[in-house]
Design a protein around this motif. Structure first.
Motif, PDB file in Angstrom:
ATOM      1  N   ILE A 135       0.860  -1.188   0.000  1.00 27.55           N
ATOM      2  CA  ILE A 135       0.000   0.000   0.000  1.00 27.55           C
ATOM      3  C   ILE A 135       0.889   1.228   0.000  1.00 27.55           C
ATOM      4  CG2 ILE A 135      -1.857   1.229   1.160  1.00 27.55           C
ATOM      5  CD1 ILE A 135      -2.625  -1.491   0.049  1.00 27.55           C
ATOM      6  N   ARG A 136       0.921   1.925  -1.126  1.00 30.91           N
ATOM      7  CA  ARG A 136       1.813   3.067  -1.300  1.00 30.91           C
ATOM      8  C   ARG A 136       1.273   3.910  -2.443  1.00 30.91           C
ATOM      9  NH1 ARG A 136       6.441   3.556  -4.655  1.00 30.91           N
ATOM     10  NH2 ARG A 136       8.009   5.041  -3.876  1.00 30.91           N
ATOM     11  N   GLY A 137       1.213   5.239  -2.242  1.00 31.92           N
ATOM     12  CA  GLY A 137       0.675   6.099  -3.280  1.00 31.92           C
ATOM     13  C   GLY A 137      -0.836   6.003  -3.359  1.00 31.92           C
ATOM     14  N   THR A 138      -1.382   6.173  -4.559  1.00 32.32           N
ATOM     15  CA  THR A 138      -2.824   6.206  -4.748  1.00 32.32           C
ATOM     16  C   THR A 138      -3.378   4.809  -5.009  1.00 32.32           C
ATOM     17  OG1 THR A 138      -2.739   8.443  -5.649  1.00 32.32           O
ATOM     18  CG2 THR A 138      -4.691   7.146  -6.163  1.00 32.32           C
ATOM     19  N   THR A 139      -4.439   4.454  -4.271  1.00 27.93           N
ATOM     20  CA  THR A 139      -5.102   3.169  -4.448  1.00 27.93           C
ATOM     21  C   THR A 139      -6.613   3.382  -4.507  1.00 27.93           C
ATOM     22  OG1 THR A 139      -5.096   2.805  -2.049  1.00 27.93           O
ATOM     23  CG2 THR A 139      -3.313   1.813  -3.313  1.00 27.93           C
ATOM     24  N   LEU A 140      -7.291   2.521  -5.254  1.00 27.38           N
ATOM     25  CA  LEU A 140      -8.747   2.560  -5.365  1.00 27.38           C
ATOM     26  C   LEU A 140      -9.253   1.127  -5.410  1.00 27.38           C
ATOM     27  CD1 LEU A 140     -11.316   4.317  -5.791  1.00 27.38           C
ATOM     28  CD2 LEU A 140     -10.975   3.987  -8.251  1.00 27.38           C
ATOM     29  N   GLY A 141     -10.164   0.801  -4.516  1.00 30.11           N
ATOM     30  CA  GLY A 141     -10.655  -0.567  -4.455  1.00 30.11           C
ATOM     31  C   GLY A 141     -12.095  -0.618  -3.986  1.00 30.11           C
ATOM     32  N   GLY A 142     -12.650  -1.814  -4.010  1.00 30.95           N
ATOM     33  CA  GLY A 142     -14.011  -2.019  -3.565  1.00 30.95           C
ATOM     34  C   GLY A 142     -14.119  -1.977  -2.051  1.00 30.95           C
ATOM     35  N   LEU A 143     -15.321  -1.643  -1.566  1.00 32.35           N
ATOM     36  CA  LEU A 143     -15.581  -1.551  -0.130  1.00 32.35           C
ATOM     37  C   LEU A 143     -16.971  -2.100   0.150  1.00 32.35           C
ATOM     38  CD1 LEU A 143     -14.677  -0.470   2.684  1.00 32.35           C
ATOM     39  CD2 LEU A 143     -15.814   1.683   2.084  1.00 32.35           C
TER      40      LEU A 143
END
Length: 252
Positions: A135-143
């Protein structure tokens, strides 16, 4: 090394976009209903003895479509800080984020159940930098989020919240039991609730567990709640410690 902080204007644009997205969902997919849309604000923060913490400020829009069924959307800007060890280094992570979810609420009397799905945006800065971090920088995932709440005739409340984040595979659950101890006849504007909570969270690299007492003051006419939390916490990075936190809610 300096943190790569997102400009405030860019972060604000993303918050506004998410709010409009959820609002549009409610406007397009909800059938006309005589009841007004319910609007609420919720906020809180928690910090432990190692300086790790999580704070948030969210908005909830809920529209009843049938007597026992409502559709709800939430936008929650948040701020996460945590620490972990990588080799001989202690890494500090600073991670502003944004939860955007929508889902269904079911209700029967004083019992509610909600199930929500959406996305989690996060921008994580590491100090010192850890180029091998997942986990580093920009991340986008489901929730995915779920919640259950019920009041018994004895004025005992049971509350359960659970979530799963696709950005880091983090599973979190929190359970609470609280008891109303004042204003049992509801003739006064304020009530006091005392209780206990426990929480558990984990992914492949981290695990935490905690338990502690809670104290809540609720103003009935204005639908305002203020709560204090504190207790014991154990995590896989630092071992034993303590945490404290605040929560605030207002319904309109």
């Amino acid at each position: 090394m300096k943190f790569q902080i997102i400009p405030i204007k860019e972060y604000a644009k993303r918050v506004i976009f998410a709010f409009l997205l959820v609002s549009s969902f409610l406007a397009i997919f909800l059938k006309p209903c005589s009841s007004a849309t319910e609007f609420s604000l919720f906020a809180g923060g928690e910090i432990d003895t190692r300086g790790q913490g999580f704070s948030y400020l969210g908005v909830d829009l809920t529209q009843k479509i049938y007597e026992n069924i409502s559709v709800s959307g939430r936008v929650t800007p948040n701020y996460l800080t945590y620490k972990y060890r990588s080799g001989d280094h202690l890494i500090k992570a600073v991670s502003p984020g944004l939860f955007t979810v929508a889902g269904i609420k079911l209700s029967w009397g004083q019992t509610t159940f909600g199930l929500f799905g959406g996305t989690e945006y996060r921008h994580t800065n590491l100090h010192p930098d850890d180029k091998n971090a997942d986990i580093r920088g920009t991340t986008l995932g489901g929730l995915v989020q779920g919640e259950f709440d019920t009041w018994l005739p004895s004025r005992t409340n049971f509350n359960l919240f659970a979530s799963y984040s696709g950005t880091n595979g983090f599973l979190y659950e929190r359970g609470r039991i609280k008891q109303q101890i004042t204003n049992l006849n509801f003739k006064k504007p304020n009530t006091i609730n005392v209780g206990v909570e426990q929480f558990y969270g984990r992914n492949l690299d981290f695990q935490q567990v905690g338990v502690g007492p809670t104290l809540e003051i609720y103003n009935i006419p204005n639908r305002i709640s203020f709560a204090l939390r504190s207790g014991y916490k154990h995590d896989s990075t630092f071992g034993n410690g303590f945490y404290g936190g605040l929560e605030f809610y207002v319904g309109f």
